[in-house]
Design an enzyme around this catalytic site. Structure first.
Site, PDB file in Angstrom:
ATOM      1  N   HIS A   1       0.885  -1.166   0.000  1.00 26.15           N
ATOM      2  CA  HIS A   1       0.000   0.000   0.000  1.00 26.15           C
ATOM      3  C   HIS A   1       0.924   1.217   0.000  1.00 26.15           C
ATOM      4  O   HIS A   1       1.996   1.182   0.619  1.00 26.15           O
ATOM      5  CB  HIS A   1      -0.831   0.111   1.273  1.00 26.15           C
ATOM      6  CG  HIS A   1      -1.743  -1.048   1.565  1.00 26.15           C
ATOM      7  ND1 HIS A   1      -1.324  -2.183   2.187  1.00 26.15           N
ATOM      8  CD2 HIS A   1      -3.073  -1.207   1.353  1.00 26.15           C
ATOM      9  CE1 HIS A   1      -2.341  -3.006   2.344  1.00 26.15           C
ATOM     10  NE2 HIS A   1      -3.426  -2.445   1.840  1.00 26.15           N
TER      11      HIS A   1
ATOM     12  N   ASP B   1       2.247   1.963   3.417  1.00 28.76           N
ATOM     13  CA  ASP B   1       3.176   1.017   4.072  1.00 28.76           C
ATOM     14  C   ASP B   1       4.605   1.417   3.783  1.00 28.76           C
ATOM     15  O   ASP B   1       5.473   1.310   4.636  1.00 28.76           O
ATOM     16  CB  ASP B   1       3.102  -0.422   3.520  1.00 28.76           C
ATOM     17  CG  ASP B   1       1.730  -0.985   3.388  1.00 28.76           C
ATOM     18  OD1 ASP B   1       0.875  -0.636   4.195  1.00 28.76           O
ATOM     19  OD2 ASP B   1       1.531  -1.801   2.460  1.00 28.76           O
TER      20      ASP B   1
HETATM   21  C1  XLS Z   1      -7.396  -6.759   4.320  1.00 22.45           C
HETATM   22  C2  XLS Z   1      -6.952  -6.960   2.936  1.00 22.45           C
HETATM   23  C3  XLS Z   1      -5.824  -6.054   2.520  1.00 22.45           C
HETATM   24  C4  XLS Z   1      -5.700  -6.066   1.028  1.00 22.45           C
HETATM   25  C5  XLS Z   1      -4.965  -4.907   0.474  1.00 22.45           C
HETATM   26  O1  XLS Z   1      -8.094  -7.556   4.912  1.00 22.45           O
HETATM   27  O2  XLS Z   1      -6.621  -8.299   2.753  1.00 22.45           O
HETATM   28  O3  XLS Z   1      -4.635  -6.419   3.134  1.00 22.45           O
HETATM   29  O4  XLS Z   1      -5.118  -7.232   0.560  1.00 22.45           O
HETATM   30  O5  XLS Z   1      -5.519  -3.704   0.819  1.00 22.45           O
END
Ligand code: XLS
Ligand code: NI
Ligand code: NI
Length: 439
Positions: A103, A106
């Site tokens: 993301h 991140d």
């Molecule tokens: C959350 C999601 C997230 C997505 C990306 O539950 O899995 O991590 O994969 O935003």
């Protein structure tokens, strides 16, 4: 390895075979081994996630984070963010993982303004780009975090406030551009808070229209900047909102179809989200494959005894076998892969646990791949299903499938044919035993 301070201290993790007892070796994942005409590396397309592996402090609602990450000074500084990139790429290199996913927030700290956040992201993208070049590791997909910051408490694409929608859309624009710059193979939309808690304050139809608007704007921008990869929607029910609009594969497909988005979107399917939705992972995969919409997989598993998204590393060989059966059936991934959207347990707080966790997941999928390929070569399961539908292959069944008969024709056929009893057993127990013969 208890006091690992950097992944530099790790040996290269290599394949030693099923008899090895070395915890820092693969027992089944042999990157260059060929299965059904492709190497394991090409089939499995493993990816490490930045958020859980490098940013998750391992807190839970009852206690603070436990994770020991000696290379991370715990600050939100740009210098720390850049330092993390170095560690992340060393980690992936030591494991021989070819992809990663992130993301925007991140990898780079959120600034005081969008302009500052964008500049931070650009600065970290310079680092990411340099490390990608140096190591050959690629970006599986990028995404924008539209759910952590308090401004998105009521959603982004579905926020009741138009300015918040706009902020989210601007963030998507930048995340998409950075993903494009880093040659990302795809781009994900997980609708973090795109849902609602109560209808007393919610105009559902309007929110759905807005979400579709955001996605259409992103499609337009993708064309403008020449981003070739697919967009993915990642289904998930509840958590965080009570009612998530993109609750499962069927709901996502219906939404995409209703709003004319199906040409641009495939699905990124996550095991623990499937189970939260009351489905098996294989059900969700099958539903997506049927619509030619399986794009990528967030490879994890849930704890069926608790009702939330535990995002555990996938170590269940039954599960990995079932997943790989579907991946092989659809002819393999194109832009997608097996993305470890998984976190180590709060109790597994040492850096080395991240290594063990990925080895466990990679080995479980390597076994799943080999077992699935043996099941396919054996052919008994496939033949059983084929035979079960044999009455549709010719005669009157084939005519119904082709649309050559009316209800009148069907009535006449049944009158002539006479009464029926079930004539073939489902044989579930036998089939389960056949699967077990390979595991
Ligand atoms: C959350 C999601 C997230 C997505 C990306 O539950 O899995 O991590 O994969 O935003
Ligand atoms: Ni996910
Ligand atoms: Ni999850």
């Amino acid at each position: 390895m208890k006091n690992l301070t950097s992944f530099n201290e790790l040996p290269q993790i290599t394949f030693e075979g099923p008899k090895s007892k070395n915890p820092l070796a693969f027992k089944h994942y042999n990157a260059d081994e060929v299965v059904e005409g492709k190497t394991m590396k090409e089939h499995l397309r493993f990816s490490v996630v930045y958020w859980h592996t490098f940013r998750n402090p391992l807190a839970d609602p009852f206690g603070a984070g436990t994770a020991l990450r000696p290379w991370d000074d715990g600050s939100d500084s740009l210098a720390n963010a850049k330092n993390r990139v170095q560690e992340a790429f060393t980690f992936m290199q030591k494991l021989g993982v070819p992809f990663y996913a992130f993301h925007d927030r991140d990898v780079a700290p959120e600034g005081k303004t969008l302009a500052e956040s964008n500049a931070n992201l650009d600065a970290v993208a310079d680092e990411l780009e340099a490390h990608q070049k140096e190591t050959g590791i690629k970006l599986l997909w990028g995404t924008a975090c539209l759910f952590t910051h308090p401004r998105y408490a009521m959603g982004a694409g579905t926020a009741p406030n138009a300015d918040i929608f706009a902020y989210g859309a601007a963030q998507v624009k930048k995340a998409l551009e950075v993903t494009h710059r880093l040659n990302g193979e795809g781009y994900v939309f997980w609708g973090g808070r795109e849902g609602y808690a109560t209808l007393l304050n919610t105009d559902m139809k309007r929110e759905l229209d807005h979400l579709a608007k955001l996605l259409h704007l992103a499609v337009e921008h993708k064309k403008k900047i020449g981003f070739k990869g697919p967009f993915y929607i990642e289904p998930k029910p509840m958590e965080p909102t009570t009612h998530q609009y993109d609750s499962d594969v069927a709901a996502c497909l219906n939404f995409l179809r209703e709003y004319d988005l199906l040409d641009y979107f495939k699905l990124n399917i996550e095991t623990n989200h499937a189970t939260l939705a009351g489905h098996t992972m294989q059900h969700e995969l099958e539903a997506a494959i049927g619509a030619d919409a399986l794009g990528s997989i967030d490879a994890n598993m849930g704890d069926t005894l608790v009702g939330w998204d535990t995002d555990q590393f996938p170590t269940d060989i039954y599960l990995t076998t079932q997943i790989m059966l579907r991946v092989l059936k659809m002819g393999g991934f194109t832009t997608g892969g097996l993305n470890f959207d998984a976190k180590v347990r709060r109790e597994s707080f040492e850096p080395i646990d991240l290594v063990y966790a990925h080895i466990a997941g990679m080995d479980a999928f390597a076994r799943g791949l080999k077992i699935a390929s043996e099941i396919r070569a054996d052919g008994r399961l496939e033949q059983f299903v084929k035979d079960r539908y044999a009455t549709w292959d010719s005669g009157f069944g084939a005519k119904i499938e082709k649309g050559e008969v009316s209800l009148e024709d069907i009535e006449a056929y049944v009158m002539e044919k006479g009464e029926l009893t079930p004539n073939t057993s489902g044989r579930q127990e036998l089939l389960e035993d056949i699967v077990n013969q390979f595991i």
